[in-house]
Design an enzyme around this catalytic site. Structure first.
Site, PDB file in Angstrom:
ATOM      1  N   ARG A  37     -29.061   9.670  13.020  1.00  0.00           N
ATOM      2  CA  ARG A  37     -28.382  10.262  12.076  1.00  0.00           C
ATOM      3  C   ARG A  37     -28.720  10.227  10.925  1.00  0.00           C
ATOM      4  O   ARG A  37     -29.366   9.133  10.460  1.00  0.00           O
ATOM      5  CB  ARG A  37     -27.021   9.935  12.581  1.00  0.00           C
ATOM      6  CG  ARG A  37     -26.543  10.701  13.772  1.00  0.00           C
ATOM      7  CD  ARG A  37     -25.228  10.007  14.344  1.00  0.00           C
ATOM      8  NE  ARG A  37     -24.322  10.730  15.344  1.00  0.00           N
ATOM      9  CZ  ARG A  37     -23.572  10.419  16.136  1.00  0.00           C
ATOM     10  NH1 ARG A  37     -22.820   9.272  15.826  1.00  0.00           N
ATOM     11  NH2 ARG A  37     -23.030  11.162  17.011  1.00  0.00           N
ATOM     12  N   THR A  38     -28.157  11.056   9.776  1.00  0.00           N
ATOM     13  CA  THR A  38     -28.525  10.821   8.387  1.00  0.00           C
ATOM     14  C   THR A  38     -27.944   9.405   8.046  1.00  0.00           C
ATOM     15  O   THR A  38     -26.447   9.265   8.191  1.00  0.00           O
ATOM     16  CB  THR A  38     -27.383  11.881   7.670  1.00  0.00           C
ATOM     17  OG1 THR A  38     -27.668  13.197   8.456  1.00  0.00           O
ATOM     18  CG2 THR A  38     -27.922  11.859   6.234  1.00  0.00           C
ATOM     19  N   GLN A  39     -28.646   8.795   7.552  1.00  0.00           N
ATOM     20  CA  GLN A  39     -28.431   7.213   7.065  1.00  0.00           C
ATOM     21  C   GLN A  39     -28.663   7.319   5.752  1.00  0.00           C
ATOM     22  O   GLN A  39     -28.201   6.290   4.810  1.00  0.00           O
ATOM     23  CB  GLN A  39     -29.399   6.248   7.905  1.00  0.00           C
ATOM     24  CG  GLN A  39     -28.963   6.228   9.291  1.00  0.00           C
ATOM     25  CD  GLN A  39     -27.430   5.746   9.328  1.00  0.00           C
ATOM     26  OE1 GLN A  39     -27.116   4.798   8.983  1.00  0.00           O
ATOM     27  NE2 GLN A  39     -26.915   6.397  10.516  1.00  0.00           N
ATOM     28  N   GLU A  40     -29.398   8.269   5.135  1.00  0.00           N
ATOM     29  CA  GLU A  40     -29.778   8.537   3.565  1.00  0.00           C
ATOM     30  C   GLU A  40     -29.799   9.937   3.283  1.00  0.00           C
ATOM     31  O   GLU A  40     -30.285  10.644   4.134  1.00  0.00           O
ATOM     32  CB  GLU A  40     -30.653   7.467   3.095  1.00  0.00           C
ATOM     33  CG  GLU A  40     -32.075   7.944   3.930  1.00  0.00           C
ATOM     34  CD  GLU A  40     -33.081   7.054   3.246  1.00  0.00           C
ATOM     35  OE1 GLU A  40     -34.236   7.619   2.926  1.00  0.00           O
ATOM     36  OE2 GLU A  40     -33.057   5.908   3.296  1.00  0.00           O
TER      37      GLU A  40
END
Lengths: 251, 233
Positions: A37-40
């Site tokens: 998932r979007t971690q940055e």
């Protein structure tokens, strides 16, 4: 079972926040690899600045988004929601566009009901705070900081929501770099006019903050918009360009 | 030779270990002080909302008025504090509709604990103090940890300056380690002034305390609010 355990612990060394494609070994074990998932964030936009003045609220933001190497200029980041609400968003640009979509859907839904009233800014602020908090709880954050402004029952309103769902109401705020470089300038302007800040002084304060941010932030753009919300509605002006002086840099 | 095979992690019970770079917690600081008297309770919070060296707001009370005889103070991760209190508000409203009377302070105290523990494995990062008047009209302070452990105490300090302030309360309110203390119960005026002094002192030593304090005095007649300015640097 042993095979599965192997797979699990082999994937331990894999950093999910890395943008690099996973190594072949990890890809083969994608069934047990951590969910991605979007971690940055990728394309990021800079500060949004909000300031309540005597009879309204101002929002200002430069126009565009950047990665470390690329830029997308001329992207507006201040949205008119309805006649008494506007929001400014900073952070991941894709998440901003996603938010834009769901807020628009919500507005259409409200209009469809045709109940004769519009959503007020505090309602939108609370809605967004719940949305971002839920996304944070699911470890799938919307990487954005939002300033919701508008006229709440005839009074200027400003609410701030950040990417984990931190929510508070205040009279002046800036996200990003402006939080360090701009809040002092704005607070000084408010205190100088004893809380009754006229429009002209408020605009000047915002412009001086935008100028400092343009000088000091490599990711900032010279084009900006200023949104003004008063009892007579929301007006977003711009794009305008910051007048900057670079001659001094040559000496 | 046998290959090295690591033991399954006891915390995941063999399930895939989820690794994530995103940190869902922020420490927005905040300090709370509560003192219970014979027929009153006083609770105070600072007004500064901060993250590290930046100040988010200079006028954010951490006190939530639950009923006219109970006030909850929450500090820590502000997103969690707000959420906890929103859910608590819903529980209190539902209780009111079902029972046609507000929840008692004792019941609120247990409710808070249950709600905190419901998130035992993804806790609300919130330090709470509940102040109120109990069924017998006596002042009550309940002290919590973030996962719902709670206890009724005569006084408590929590949040960022809690550890600095608590020994002071031990000495002045608790009369601990004194050879011949005057054990008379603390008066309302003394308690209010003490909390004011505590916040003035905390603002000198702790960068997260400042701007102002919000104090609520709870008596059988309802809530009385006091605001006091603190240093703004």
């Amino acid at each position: 079972m042993a095979l599965m355990r192997d797979a699990i612990f082999h994937s331990e060394g894999f950093d999910p926040s890395s943008q690099m494609s996973p190594c072949a070994e990890t890809r083969n074990q994608s069934l047990v690899a951590p969910r991605q998932r979007t971690q940055e964030p990728t394309y990021m936009s800079g500060s949004v600045i909000g300031l309540c003045y005597e009879n309204g609220v101002l929002l200002a933001a430069d126009m565009g988004a950047t990665t470390r190497f690329t830029r997308i200029p001329h992207q507006p980041r201040i949205l008119k929601i309805n006649e008494n609400t506007m929001i400014g968003v900073s952070g991941d640009f894709a998440d901003f566009q996603y938010l834009e979509k769901i807020i628009e859907a919500k507005m259409i839904d409200e209009e469809r009901k045709n109940e004769g009233f519009q959503m007020k800014p505090r309602s939108l602020y609370v809605y967004l705070s719940r949305l971002l908090y839920q996304r944070r709880n699911n470890f799938n954050p919307l990487w954005t900081n939002i300033i919701v402004t508008g006229m709440q029952d005839g009074k200027p309103f400003m609410g701030v929501v950040d990417m984990i769902g931190t929510a508070f109401e205040t009279n002046l705020y800036s996200t990003g770099f402006g939080n360090y470089l701009g809040m002092g300038v704005m607070r000084e302007a408010v205190e100088k006019h004893d809380g009754k800040l006229p429009l002209q002084a408020a605009v000047e304060a915002l412009q001086s903050v935008l100028r400092v941010l343009y000088y000091r932030n490599t990711a900032a753009f010279p084009d900006y918009q200023i949104g003004n919300c008063t009892a007579s509605g929301v007006k977003i002006e711009g794009p305008m360009r910051i007048d900057s002086e670079w001659e001094i840099a040559k000496h | 030779m046998m290959s090295h095979e690591p033991e399954p992690s006891p915390t995941t019970c063999g399930a895939p270990l989820l690794q994530r770079g995103f940190d869902p917690y922020r420490d927005n600081a905040g300090t709370l002080v509560g003192i219970a008297g014979e027929d009153f309770a006083v609770i105070g919070s600072d007004l500064r909302l901060s993250l590290g060296f930046s100040i988010f707001s200079r006028d954010q009370s951490k006190l939530f008025k639950l009923t006219d005889r109970a006030v909850l103070g929450s500090s820590g991760c502000w997103a969690d504090c707000v959420s906890l209190n929103k859910f608590l508000e819903i529980r209190l409203k539902t209780y009111g509709f079902e029972h046609n009377q507000p929840m008692s302070t004792k019941a609120i105290a247990q409710c808070c604990s249950t709600m905190l523990y419901s998130r035992r494995f993804f806790p609300y990062f919130a330090w709470n103090i509940l102040a109120g008047i109990d069924e017998d009209g006596k002042g009550a302070i309940y002290s919590y940890d973030p996962v719902g452990n709670f206890e009724r105490v005569p006084y408590q300090a929590a949040g960022n300056s809690g550890p600095q302030v608590l020994p002071f309360l031990d000495s002045i309110v608790g009369k601990k380690n004194q050879s011949n203390p005057d054990k008379a119960p603390i008066t309302k005026e003394r308690a209010i002034n003490l909390i004011k002094d505590i916040f003035i002192s905390a603002a000198e030593r702790d960068i997260t305390v400042g701007d102002g304090t919000h104090i609520i005095v709870i008596t059988k007649d309802g809530l009385e609010e006091i605001r006091l300015d603190l240093r703004k640097d």
